[in-house]
Scaffold this motif. Sequence first.
Motif, short mmCIF file in Angstrom:
data_model
loop_
_atom_site.label_atom_id
_atom_site.label_comp_id
_atom_site.label_asym_id
_atom_site.label_seq_id
_atom_site.Cartn_x
_atom_site.Cartn_y
_atom_site.Cartn_z
N PRO A 1 0.84 -1.07 -0.21
CA PRO A 1 -0.09 0.16 -0.16
C PRO A 1 0.73 1.27 0.08
O PRO A 1 0.49 2.49 -0.51
CB PRO A 1 -0.60 -0.28 1.30
N GLU B 1 -8.81 2.75 -2.13
CA GLU B 1 -8.76 1.28 -1.43
C GLU B 1 -8.84 0.15 -2.33
O GLU B 1 -8.21 -0.73 -2.09
CB GLU B 1 -9.95 1.28 -0.29
N ARG C 1 -5.50 -0.69 -3.64
CA ARG C 1 -4.69 -1.09 -2.74
C ARG C 1 -4.82 -2.54 -2.65
O ARG C 1 -3.95 -3.31 -2.51
CB ARG C 1 -4.65 -0.29 -1.49
N GLU C 2 -6.05 -2.89 -2.57
CA GLU C 2 -6.85 -4.42 -2.56
C GLU C 2 -6.05 -5.27 -3.69
O GLU C 2 -5.66 -6.23 -3.57
CB GLU C 2 -8.14 -4.45 -2.47
#
Length: 151
Positions: free
Chosen positions: A108, A136, A139-140
């Motif tokens: 991340p 997000e 990042r996942e």
Amino acid sequence: MGDIGEALMWDGVQCMINVFVVHTDEAAPLLDFRSGQVVPRQVKVYDLEDEDDRLPGRRVTEYDLIFDEVPGHLPGYLEVCLRRACKVGVVSWLGFEGSFNFNNLLTPDIANLVYGVCASGSPAELALEVEERAGERWREVLQRHADALAT
């Protein structure tokens, strides 16, 4: 191409697309990054040394694709680059100049510096806008690919 096109013109004189490939070959795999009318002026190849053996049995090669200007149809071209790299590698990604560090492979902390990723047998995924790379979901996506490096 806005954000990504400007970012790839990192020195204002040339466009550079950095492709990172994690593979098991002893030498850097030979990859053809030509696609239709899009042909890099130069391709520089670097074997990146994993001094701490963070990826046992694997190597990382960086391909710097150099152009005089940002290639037309950039998203399609970036997908082609990732798909070709994933045919010879376990995981491949596109990152901005200076983004690579064995301590931060797809973490991340560097999500904003990685704009494309692919794992062998999976489709290429791109995040071409700043907002996408800061989110997000991206990042996942990167975490999922980082996990593939651990297997």
